[in-house]
Design a protein around this motif. Structure first.
Motif, PDB file in Angstrom:
ATOM      1  N   ILE A 136       0.840  -1.196   0.000  1.00  0.00           N
ATOM      2  CA  ILE A 136       0.000   0.000   0.000  1.00  0.00           C
ATOM      3  C   ILE A 136       0.879   1.252   0.000  1.00  0.00           C
ATOM      4  O   ILE A 136       0.618   2.221  -0.719  1.00  0.00           O
ATOM      5  CB  ILE A 136      -0.948   0.006   1.210  1.00  0.00           C
ATOM      6  CG1 ILE A 136      -1.943  -1.159   1.112  1.00  0.00           C
ATOM      7  CG2 ILE A 136      -1.681   1.340   1.322  1.00  0.00           C
ATOM      8  CD1 ILE A 136      -2.844  -1.105  -0.104  1.00  0.00           C
ATOM      9  N   GLY A 137       1.934   1.229   0.797  1.00  0.00           N
ATOM     10  CA  GLY A 137       2.862   2.340   0.791  1.00  0.00           C
ATOM     11  C   GLY A 137       3.483   2.547  -0.583  1.00  0.00           C
ATOM     12  O   GLY A 137       3.624   3.687  -1.053  1.00  0.00           O
ATOM     13  N   ALA A 138       3.833   1.445  -1.247  1.00  0.00           N
ATOM     14  CA  ALA A 138       4.428   1.540  -2.581  1.00  0.00           C
ATOM     15  C   ALA A 138       3.438   2.099  -3.596  1.00  0.00           C
ATOM     16  O   ALA A 138       3.804   2.881  -4.484  1.00  0.00           O
ATOM     17  CB  ALA A 138       4.927   0.168  -3.026  1.00  0.00           C
ATOM     18  N   GLU A 139       2.178   1.698  -3.465  1.00  0.00           N
ATOM     19  CA  GLU A 139       1.148   2.186  -4.386  1.00  0.00           C
ATOM     20  C   GLU A 139       0.984   3.702  -4.259  1.00  0.00           C
ATOM     21  O   GLU A 139       0.937   4.431  -5.266  1.00  0.00           O
ATOM     22  CB  GLU A 139      -0.181   1.484  -4.090  1.00  0.00           C
ATOM     23  CG  GLU A 139      -1.308   1.853  -5.026  1.00  0.00           C
ATOM     24  CD  GLU A 139      -2.568   1.036  -4.768  1.00  0.00           C
ATOM     25  OE1 GLU A 139      -3.664   1.611  -4.818  1.00  0.00           O
ATOM     26  OE2 GLU A 139      -2.449  -0.184  -4.516  1.00  0.00           O
ATOM     27  N   LEU A 140       0.895   4.181  -3.030  1.00  0.00           N
ATOM     28  CA  LEU A 140       0.762   5.621  -2.808  1.00  0.00           C
ATOM     29  C   LEU A 140       2.040   6.363  -3.184  1.00  0.00           C
ATOM     30  O   LEU A 140       1.989   7.474  -3.726  1.00  0.00           O
ATOM     31  CB  LEU A 140       0.416   5.890  -1.345  1.00  0.00           C
ATOM     32  CG  LEU A 140      -1.011   5.528  -0.919  1.00  0.00           C
ATOM     33  CD1 LEU A 140      -1.138   5.599   0.594  1.00  0.00           C
ATOM     34  CD2 LEU A 140      -2.030   6.442  -1.581  1.00  0.00           C
ATOM     35  N   GLN A 141       3.181   5.738  -2.917  1.00  0.00           N
ATOM     36  CA  GLN A 141       4.448   6.397  -3.223  1.00  0.00           C
ATOM     37  C   GLN A 141       4.626   6.601  -4.726  1.00  0.00           C
ATOM     38  O   GLN A 141       5.143   7.639  -5.168  1.00  0.00           O
ATOM     39  CB  GLN A 141       5.615   5.582  -2.675  1.00  0.00           C
ATOM     40  CG  GLN A 141       6.948   6.307  -2.743  1.00  0.00           C
ATOM     41  CD  GLN A 141       6.968   7.545  -1.863  1.00  0.00           C
ATOM     42  OE1 GLN A 141       6.676   7.472  -0.680  1.00  0.00           O
ATOM     43  NE2 GLN A 141       7.295   8.692  -2.450  1.00  0.00           N
ATOM     44  N   SER A 142       4.208   5.633  -5.525  1.00  0.00           N
ATOM     45  CA  SER A 142       4.363   5.767  -6.972  1.00  0.00           C
ATOM     46  C   SER A 142       3.537   6.927  -7.505  1.00  0.00           C
ATOM     47  O   SER A 142       3.970   7.642  -8.416  1.00  0.00           O
ATOM     48  CB  SER A 142       3.980   4.460  -7.675  1.00  0.00           C
ATOM     49  OG  SER A 142       2.597   4.197  -7.536  1.00  0.00           O
ATOM     50  N   ILE A 143       2.344   7.110  -6.930  1.00  0.00           N
ATOM     51  CA  ILE A 143       1.506   8.238  -7.345  1.00  0.00           C
ATOM     52  C   ILE A 143       2.150   9.546  -6.909  1.00  0.00           C
ATOM     53  O   ILE A 143       2.248  10.508  -7.683  1.00  0.00           O
ATOM     54  CB  ILE A 143       0.097   8.100  -6.760  1.00  0.00           C
ATOM     55  CG1 ILE A 143      -0.566   6.815  -7.259  1.00  0.00           C
ATOM     56  CG2 ILE A 143      -0.759   9.308  -7.130  1.00  0.00           C
ATOM     57  CD1 ILE A 143      -1.849   6.457  -6.536  1.00  0.00           C
ATOM     58  N   ALA A 144       2.609   9.587  -5.652  1.00  0.00           N
ATOM     59  CA  ALA A 144       3.243  10.803  -5.138  1.00  0.00           C
ATOM     60  C   ALA A 144       4.493  11.159  -5.946  1.00  0.00           C
ATOM     61  O   ALA A 144       4.732  12.336  -6.250  1.00  0.00           O
ATOM     62  CB  ALA A 144       3.602  10.622  -3.670  1.00  0.00           C
ATOM     63  N   ASP A 145       5.278  10.168  -6.317  1.00  0.00           N
ATOM     64  CA  ASP A 145       6.475  10.427  -7.104  1.00  0.00           C
ATOM     65  C   ASP A 145       6.120  11.017  -8.466  1.00  0.00           C
ATOM     66  O   ASP A 145       6.822  11.891  -8.988  1.00  0.00           O
ATOM     67  CB  ASP A 145       7.288   9.143  -7.289  1.00  0.00           C
ATOM     68  CG  ASP A 145       7.958   8.668  -6.014  1.00  0.00           C
ATOM     69  OD1 ASP A 145       8.021   9.465  -5.050  1.00  0.00           O
ATOM     70  OD2 ASP A 145       8.396   7.507  -5.968  1.00  0.00           O
ATOM     71  N   GLY A 146       5.030  10.529  -9.034  1.00  0.00           N
ATOM     72  CA  GLY A 146       4.586  11.087 -10.308  1.00  0.00           C
ATOM     73  C   GLY A 146       4.178  12.536 -10.172  1.00  0.00           C
ATOM     74  O   GLY A 146       4.500  13.377 -11.024  1.00  0.00           O
ATOM     75  N   PHE A 147       3.494  12.863  -9.076  1.00  0.00           N
ATOM     76  CA  PHE A 147       3.130  14.261  -8.821  1.00  0.00           C
ATOM     77  C   PHE A 147       4.372  15.128  -8.706  1.00  0.00           C
ATOM     78  O   PHE A 147       4.425  16.250  -9.215  1.00  0.00           O
ATOM     79  CB  PHE A 147       2.342  14.364  -7.517  1.00  0.00           C
ATOM     80  CG  PHE A 147       0.927  13.866  -7.600  1.00  0.00           C
ATOM     81  CD1 PHE A 147       0.223  13.871  -8.793  1.00  0.00           C
ATOM     82  CD2 PHE A 147       0.285  13.406  -6.461  1.00  0.00           C
ATOM     83  CE1 PHE A 147      -1.090  13.430  -8.852  1.00  0.00           C
ATOM     84  CE2 PHE A 147      -1.025  12.962  -6.507  1.00  0.00           C
ATOM     85  CZ  PHE A 147      -1.711  12.965  -7.708  1.00  0.00           C
ATOM     86  N   THR A 148       5.374  14.599  -7.996  1.00  0.00           N
ATOM     87  CA  THR A 148       6.605  15.365  -7.802  1.00  0.00           C
ATOM     88  C   THR A 148       7.312  15.608  -9.139  1.00  0.00           C
ATOM     89  O   THR A 148       7.765  16.720  -9.423  1.00  0.00           O
ATOM     90  CB  THR A 148       7.543  14.633  -6.835  1.00  0.00           C
ATOM     91  OG1 THR A 148       6.899  14.489  -5.569  1.00  0.00           O
ATOM     92  CG2 THR A 148       8.843  15.405  -6.649  1.00  0.00           C
ATOM     93  N   GLU A 149       7.401  14.557  -9.960  1.00  0.00           N
ATOM     94  CA  GLU A 149       8.082  14.677 -11.250  1.00  0.00           C
ATOM     95  C   GLU A 149       7.420  15.720 -12.143  1.00  0.00           C
ATOM     96  O   GLU A 149       8.091  16.414 -12.918  1.00  0.00           O
ATOM     97  CB  GLU A 149       8.113  13.311 -11.942  1.00  0.00           C
ATOM     98  CG  GLU A 149       9.051  12.318 -11.282  1.00  0.00           C
ATOM     99  CD  GLU A 149       8.922  10.928 -11.865  1.00  0.00           C
ATOM    100  OE1 GLU A 149       8.237  10.788 -12.904  1.00  0.00           O
ATOM    101  OE2 GLU A 149       9.503   9.992 -11.288  1.00  0.00           O
TER     102      GLU A 149
END
Length: 334
Positions: free
Chosen positions: A298-311
């Protein structure tokens, strides 16, 4: 009996998600992305004289917590009703609630806004619970047919993520459509009166709009998980751990009861939702899912979305979502 429902002002934000490594055509989303916390509207006001010993619960009318409240299963809780997830996270920031339930986008933007919370539970995916609605008479067959058209959605909600995924899937950018940010109460008449060509919306508003002549152009299947998340303040974790565990056990058992007893669930929730039983049953059949524990995936799922926002520079800097996942209550959900 549960306490009267209160409202807290909403501060919506544009939430555009894209996983790590999105193609350059999504950069067109940047023009509208950096929206800070805005003016509030229609949320619960903080009760200054609330009993500090009570567990203060934030919920959304169609979320899983609605059944807990409607059945009176947590009589000692102090309940606050919120129109959206961003509004609920603002209440966490203000110290007005201890625990609440939101969709998958608000935690990321709350973290980017330096709001303190932990993610202690989730649900199974609910991709069929949000969709793009159009009028059959307009002849649209795919989302790509909306190029140059007006699309309504609520700013700062799960449907912003669905919009981004739909744009990516059809190799479009935000510049290819005319987005009109409307709350559900505003979007429904605009859709009915053909002031917009499409409406991206979630249940139960989704189910309410399914009238003759309305077509589901696409839902989130294969695009977005559309999970629910349970957020709690660090102060509540420290001061009220036993109350939180008891409440989560009630939440889990009530959710399981509702899934096992759909007719009774519908009869109880229809008055709470203020909609007819047939519409309530249709919405619940696709959108009410079991609760689930949080963990590394679950952490990885949210992190991938957050990383995309950051990029895409949709949030300022890097957000560590993995560190916000707290599995100490996961045994309750297994």
């Amino acid at each position: 009996m549960s306490h009267p429902v209160r409202t807290v002002a909403d501060r919506p934000r544009a939430l555009f998600r894209a996983p790590r490594g999105r193609r350059p055509f999504l950069v067109g989303l940047l023009a509208v992305a950096l929206v800070t916390t805005g003016a509030t509207s229609g949320c619960g006001q903080e009760s200054a004289d609330a009993d500090a010993g009570k567990l203060r619960v934030g919920y959304q009318r169609f979320g899983g917590l609605s059944l807990v409240k409607a059945r009176g299963e947590a009589p000692d809780a102090d309940w606050s009703l919120f129109e959206s997830g961003p509004a609920l996270t603002e209440a966490l920031k203000a110290g007005a609630i201890d625990i609440g339930q939101v969709g998958e986008a608000p935690p990321i933007f709350a973290a980017a806004g330096k709001i303190k919370f932990r993610i202690i539970g989730t649900s199974e995916p609910v991709p069929q619970g949000e969709a793009v609605l159009v009028k059959e008479s307009k002849g649209f067959r795919t989302f790509a047919d909306l190029k140059g058209r007006t699309v309504a959605l609520n700013k700062g909600s799960n449907v912003n993520w669905l919009l981004v995924r739909l744009l990516e899937a059809h190799r479009m950018t935000l510049a290819d459509i005319n987005v009109k940010y409307l709350k559900p109460a505003e979007a429904r008449p605009a859709f009915d009166n053909d002031q917009v060509d499409a409406w991206i919306i979630w249940d139960p508003y989704f189910a309410l709009a399914e009238q003759p002549g309305v077509k589901i152009l696409a839902d989130a299947t294969g695009l977005a998980s559309n999970r629910e998340y349970i957020l709690v303040s660090p102060e509540a974790l420290e001061q009220k751990p036993d109350q939180i565990r008891t409440f989560l056990e009630t939440y889990r058992s009530t959710t399981d009861w509702g899934i096992a007893n759909p007719q009774e669930r519908t009869s109880i929730l229809a008055p709470e939702l203020k909609i007819d039983e047939s519409t309530t049953a249709r919405a619940l059949a696709r959108s009410a899912k079991p609760l689930a524990p949080v963990g590394p995936e679950i952490g990885a799922e949210l992190q991938s979305i957050a990383d995309g926002f950051t990029e895409l520079k949709l949030i300022p800097g890097t957000v560590d979502m993995v560190s916000l996942v707290d599995d100490q209550f996961s045994g309750v959900f297994r």
